[in-house]
Motif scaffolding. Sequence first.
Motif: not given
Length: 268
Positions: A41-44, A52, A55-57, A59
């Motif tokens: 989530v947002d790179g973490q 979340v 608009d959370a990213q 992956k």
Amino acid sequence: MAAAEALAPREGIRLNKRLAELGLCSRREADEWIARGWVLVDGQVAHMGQPVLPDAQIKVLPQATSAQDERATFLLHKPVGYVSGQPEDGHEAAVVLLQPGNRWKDDLSPRRFTPAQFKGLAPAGRLDIDSTGLLVLTQDGRVARALIGEDSGVEKEYLVRVVWAPNGPQGPGVVEQGVQAVVPAECLARLRHGLSLDDQPLKPAQVDWLNPEQLRFVLTEGKKRQIRRMCEAVGLHVVGLKRVRIGNVLLGKLPQGQWRYLLPGETF
């Protein structure tokens, strides 16, 4: 006032629910992926129970999709006398039919049958003990969500043999042949739309005569013994019920008591 609203914290939803809403997996699968560190989530790396924002990213790592691709989905032609879920009242669960010897000889899937395919396996929808036809059992949360999720609108098609029994199946006036000719037109109209079960109005259904003793039903919901109870509400009694389609997947020529795998690219 506007400034205060702008500073108010935005509410998030649990990550497992968000992954399920995106159609990526079931909540149970999401929890497994999160526990294994396969979701960012947002790179973490995400953690269990994490909320979340919209608009959370998010992956999902390739390990998760690879594990998901290994999950099996079985299409079984359930006979009368087997229950869809857990054994009850002395009747066996349909899952006992998933044996190598019952695999359809014309199954086109290259998959090999392994005991690991029983882990987490569950029916995606029910089929009454006295009904036959297409039953889906799956390890894949995407399939389960598509078929039995709250927002599922997948069509299920049934062939239903009926008798006219306005006074009950054991009462006077039962008609077994030429049923279509004696059933009032308003009965068919009510089957299509206007009935309620368990104090809840039913969604519109497609209902048509296939022949003088058999109806074709197409439903987008699946209440317990729905078709039988719908028919009883208008003076009909079901003497045979077979599910022949779920979404785009047909029962086809799959023999009763046998199974095949859902093929790659085959979707509901």
